[in-house]
Design an enzyme around this catalytic site. Structure first.
Site, PDB file in Angstrom:
ATOM      1  N   CYS A  79       0.852  -1.187   0.000  1.00 23.13           N
ATOM      2  CA  CYS A  79       0.000   0.000   0.000  1.00 23.13           C
ATOM      3  C   CYS A  79       0.894   1.245   0.000  1.00 23.13           C
ATOM      4  O   CYS A  79       1.985   1.236   0.567  1.00 23.13           O
ATOM      5  CB  CYS A  79      -0.837  -0.053   1.275  1.00 23.13           C
ATOM      6  SG  CYS A  79      -1.620   1.470   1.714  1.00 23.13           S
ATOM      7  N   CYS A  82       1.687   4.329   4.109  1.00 22.32           N
ATOM      8  CA  CYS A  82       2.629   4.571   5.213  1.00 22.32           C
ATOM      9  C   CYS A  82       4.015   4.070   4.845  1.00 22.32           C
ATOM     10  O   CYS A  82       4.428   3.001   5.268  1.00 22.32           O
ATOM     11  CB  CYS A  82       2.178   3.836   6.462  1.00 22.32           C
ATOM     12  SG  CYS A  82       0.574   4.303   7.049  1.00 22.32           S
ATOM     13  N   CYS A 174      -7.035  -0.641   8.214  1.00 19.67           N
ATOM     14  CA  CYS A 174      -6.014   0.394   8.046  1.00 19.67           C
ATOM     15  C   CYS A 174      -5.808   1.024   9.420  1.00 19.67           C
ATOM     16  O   CYS A 174      -6.762   1.194  10.176  1.00 19.67           O
ATOM     17  CB  CYS A 174      -6.518   1.423   7.031  1.00 19.67           C
ATOM     18  SG  CYS A 174      -5.467   2.872   6.924  1.00 19.67           S
ATOM     19  N   GLN A 298      -7.484  20.281   8.317  1.00 22.18           N
ATOM     20  CA  GLN A 298      -6.250  19.545   8.614  1.00 22.18           C
ATOM     21  C   GLN A 298      -6.607  18.122   9.033  1.00 22.18           C
ATOM     22  O   GLN A 298      -7.489  17.927   9.870  1.00 22.18           O
ATOM     23  CB  GLN A 298      -5.489  20.235   9.750  1.00 22.18           C
ATOM     24  CG  GLN A 298      -4.755  21.491   9.334  1.00 22.18           C
ATOM     25  CD  GLN A 298      -3.504  21.180   8.524  1.00 22.18           C
ATOM     26  OE1 GLN A 298      -3.081  20.025   8.401  1.00 22.18           O
ATOM     27  NE2 GLN A 298      -2.918  22.209   7.953  1.00 22.18           N
ATOM     28  N   TYR A 327      -5.582  32.051   1.958  1.00 24.76           N
ATOM     29  CA  TYR A 327      -5.849  30.621   1.757  1.00 24.76           C
ATOM     30  C   TYR A 327      -6.448  30.078   3.062  1.00 24.76           C
ATOM     31  O   TYR A 327      -5.932  29.139   3.656  1.00 24.76           O
ATOM     32  CB  TYR A 327      -4.577  29.848   1.411  1.00 24.76           C
ATOM     33  CG  TYR A 327      -3.811  30.358   0.223  1.00 24.76           C
ATOM     34  CD1 TYR A 327      -4.058  29.861  -1.063  1.00 24.76           C
ATOM     35  CD2 TYR A 327      -2.822  31.331   0.375  1.00 24.76           C
ATOM     36  CE1 TYR A 327      -3.332  30.326  -2.159  1.00 24.76           C
ATOM     37  CE2 TYR A 327      -2.095  31.796  -0.728  1.00 24.76           C
ATOM     38  CZ  TYR A 327      -2.354  31.294  -1.977  1.00 24.76           C
ATOM     39  OH  TYR A 327      -1.635  31.741  -3.056  1.00 24.76           O
ATOM     40  N   GLU A 348     -10.291  33.108   0.549  1.00 24.69           N
ATOM     41  CA  GLU A 348     -10.359  31.696   0.174  1.00 24.69           C
ATOM     42  C   GLU A 348     -11.104  31.543  -1.144  1.00 24.69           C
ATOM     43  O   GLU A 348     -12.057  32.262  -1.427  1.00 24.69           O
ATOM     44  CB  GLU A 348     -11.072  30.927   1.315  1.00 24.69           C
ATOM     45  CG  GLU A 348     -11.627  29.578   0.973  1.00 24.69           C
ATOM     46  CD  GLU A 348     -10.593  28.526   0.589  1.00 24.69           C
ATOM     47  OE1 GLU A 348      -9.537  28.430   1.235  1.00 24.69           O
ATOM     48  OE2 GLU A 348     -10.864  27.808  -0.391  1.00 24.69           O
ATOM     49  N   ASP A 399      -1.238  30.228   4.037  1.00 25.15           N
ATOM     50  CA  ASP A 399      -1.234  28.769   4.176  1.00 25.15           C
ATOM     51  C   ASP A 399      -1.698  28.144   2.857  1.00 25.15           C
ATOM     52  O   ASP A 399      -2.810  27.627   2.756  1.00 25.15           O
ATOM     53  CB  ASP A 399      -2.183  28.377   5.333  1.00 25.15           C
ATOM     54  CG  ASP A 399      -2.205  26.878   5.604  1.00 25.15           C
ATOM     55  OD1 ASP A 399      -1.372  26.148   5.048  1.00 25.15           O
ATOM     56  OD2 ASP A 399      -3.075  26.444   6.390  1.00 25.15           O
ATOM     57  N   CYS A 426       2.774  22.990   3.535  1.00 21.71           N
ATOM     58  CA  CYS A 426       2.813  21.520   3.578  1.00 21.71           C
ATOM     59  C   CYS A 426       3.807  20.989   2.555  1.00 21.71           C
ATOM     60  O   CYS A 426       3.836  19.794   2.297  1.00 21.71           O
ATOM     61  CB  CYS A 426       1.420  20.951   3.338  1.00 21.71           C
ATOM     62  SG  CYS A 426       0.686  21.526   1.810  1.00 21.71           S
TER      63      CYS A 426
END
Ligand SMILES: C[S@@+](CC[C@H](N)C(=O)[O-])C[C@H]1O[C@@H](n2cnc3c(N)ncnc32)[C@H](O)[C@@H]1O
Length: 471
Positions: A79, A82, A174, A298, A327, A348, A399, A426
């Site tokens: 998968c 992770c 999961c 988030q 944003y 936004e 952001d 991010c």
């Protein structure tokens, strides 16, 4: 060097690059190695050769890192979710720190800056409040399943196998969201398999079932199930909603997003609230937030609260400031900052998110925030800065999505000349690129704080505080 696609080579992995790939060198050529950790010796196959670097995939680990741990999940390595479950959490944080440092050095040209140690996530399993599972007609067979007929091969509901947009791993469990989310996954699969409706086919663009999205308020327990389908089948959806609601009273909303066009995202052109109120509520610190099927929130709730508290700390507001929250999504950062500012103005792009942000203010009795719908690159031009946007901000929070701030947006930010900028990102690579522009002009970096929102993945959030230089 005769290093072509398909050649196998022995490599010593020295470091980690952004994207989680190992870095090795062969005769001076940098090779990015998928599936290898620093300190390992591997045999790898060259997948792609460019003039100044190559990419390779591990075939065999000749000498494993002594720090490898046994991954908890049986689908690890198959998968794509992770990638670092085989790395101790402390070491994952170290890799992420190095990724940020590398982006700042290489892309931003920042050599003298101090990057703080990443703020660890309070939970490393079951931390996500949103999971997106895909339906497919092509099930990825794990080695034990090859040659058996236990499950149908033309139906799958689960997660994509990396590099295979058409194949889906039909997983039972999961460790990222919650046990209830696993039960929803299984119940939806069992239900869908008994109907005479096919999963979406990405090649022929036909079929009915497309995505299952589960959103969960970690602090409230409320759960929303969103089925993305290609058309409306009222009877089927109502029956499925009943099955899902019977699983747990925590399921407070079942919605159906309808997307008839080819699209690789779980968004619908139209939304039908099949059952319940069409949104869930989540609590972060003293505030509560409405989250609807398509709004950004988030994904790691507990760490999001710590992220927002850090933003408040770094913004060092005194109560007199006008703050721009660019944003702004559903207004979470602005609302966290609102008790410390005179006014907050959010911008936004998405209608839905702006509507959520306004309702979130009402819900929290916040009266000093205003949210405007628009594109950051367009709304902040001098000509359009009328009304609310006439007064420039003292402090500006930005952001953006992974692509970073549009160059036009950066120019507007520079023209606004806020005293302080808090950049929340991010993606360290676009962050470093944008900071280079801001720092070449009028700003200097005061703090760089990575915050780990996504354990077991290479993703890392970073908060940077910039101060305007004295002119
Ligand atoms: C990383 S999210 C941040 C959301 C919010 N600050 C939070 O913490 O929940 C980025 C947001 O930017 C919005 N967005 C993307 N492009 C935009 C643009 N050009 N102008 C304004 N907003 C945009 C997205 O819809 C999304 O809500």
């Amino acid at each position: 060097m005769g290093l072509r696609r398909g050649t196998e080579v022995e490599l010593e992995v020295e470091d980690i690059a952004f994207g989680g790939k190992g870095i090795a060198r062969l005769d001076g050529l940098v090779i990015f190695v998928e599936g290898a950790l620093p300190g390992e010796q591997v045999r790898a196959r060259i997948r792609r050769r460019k003039s100044d670097y190559a990419e390779a995939t591990v075939r065999e680990i000749l000498s494993p890192s002594p720090r490898r741990v046994v991954p908890r999940c049986e689908y690890f390595g198959i998968c794509g979710g992770c990638k670092w479950q085989n790395v101790p959490y402390e070491e994952q944080l170290d890799f992420k720190w190095r990724e940020v440092r590398d982006s700042f050095n290489r892309i931003g040209g920042f050599r003298e800056v101090t990057i703080e140690r990443p703020l660890p996530s309070p939970e490393i399993f079951f931390y996500r409040n949103k999971m997106e599972f895909a339906f497919s007609r092509q099930r990825w067979l794990i080695p034990e399943e090859r040659g058996t007929d236990e499950k149908p091969k033309d139906f799958a509901l689960g997660l994509h196998v990396p590099g295979r947009f058409d194949k889906v791993l039909d997983l039972d469990r999961c460790y990222l969201q919650s046990e209830l989310s696993n039960r929803i996954l299984q119940a939806t699969r069992d239900f869908a398999r008994t109907r005479d409706l096919e999963p979406w086919d990405t090649r022929t663009h036909s079929g009915f079932w497309r995505y299952l999205v589960v959103r969960e308020g970690k602090n409230t327990g409320e759960v929303m199930v969103n089925l993305v389908t290609s058309r409306r089948e009222e009877g089927v959806m109502r029956e499925l909603a009943e099955v899902l609601c019977n699983l747990s009273p925590k399921v407070v909303s079942v919605v159906n997003n309808i997307q008839p066009r080819p699209s690789s995202t779980a968004f619908g052109e139209e939304e039908w609230v099949v059952w319940g109120r069409g949104f869930i509520v989540e609590r972060l610190g003293p505030f509560s937030f409405e989250i609807s099927a398509n709004s950004f929130f988030q994904t790691n709730t507990r760490q999001a609260e710590r992220l927002y508290r850090k933003i408040v700390e770094l913004a060092e507001l005194e109560g007199r400031e006008l703050v721009y929250d660019l944003y702004c999504g559903t207004g979470t950062i602005g609302i966290f900052l609102s008790p410390h500012a005179r006014r907050v103005l959010g911008v936004e792009l998405l209608d839905n998110a702006v509507a959520n942000a306004r309702r979130n203010c009402e819900r929290n009795k916040v009266t000093n925030c205003t949210f405007l719908k628009g594109d950051v690159a367009e709304l902040l031009t001098l000509e359009s800065r009328r009304g609310e946007l006439r007064e420039p901000p003292d402090v500006l929070v930005v952001d953006p999505p992974r692509a970073g701030v549009h160059p036009k947006g950066l120019r507007h930010i520079l023209a606004l000349q806020p005293r302080r900028i808090i950049y929340v990102s991010c993606n360290p690579t676009t962050l470093a690129r944008d900071l280079k522009v801001l720092c070449e002009r009028r700003y200097q970096i005061k703090r760089i704080l990575p915050v780990d929102m996504f354990p077991h993945t290479y993703h890392i959030e970073t908060i940077v505080r910039l101060d305007r230089k004295a002119s």
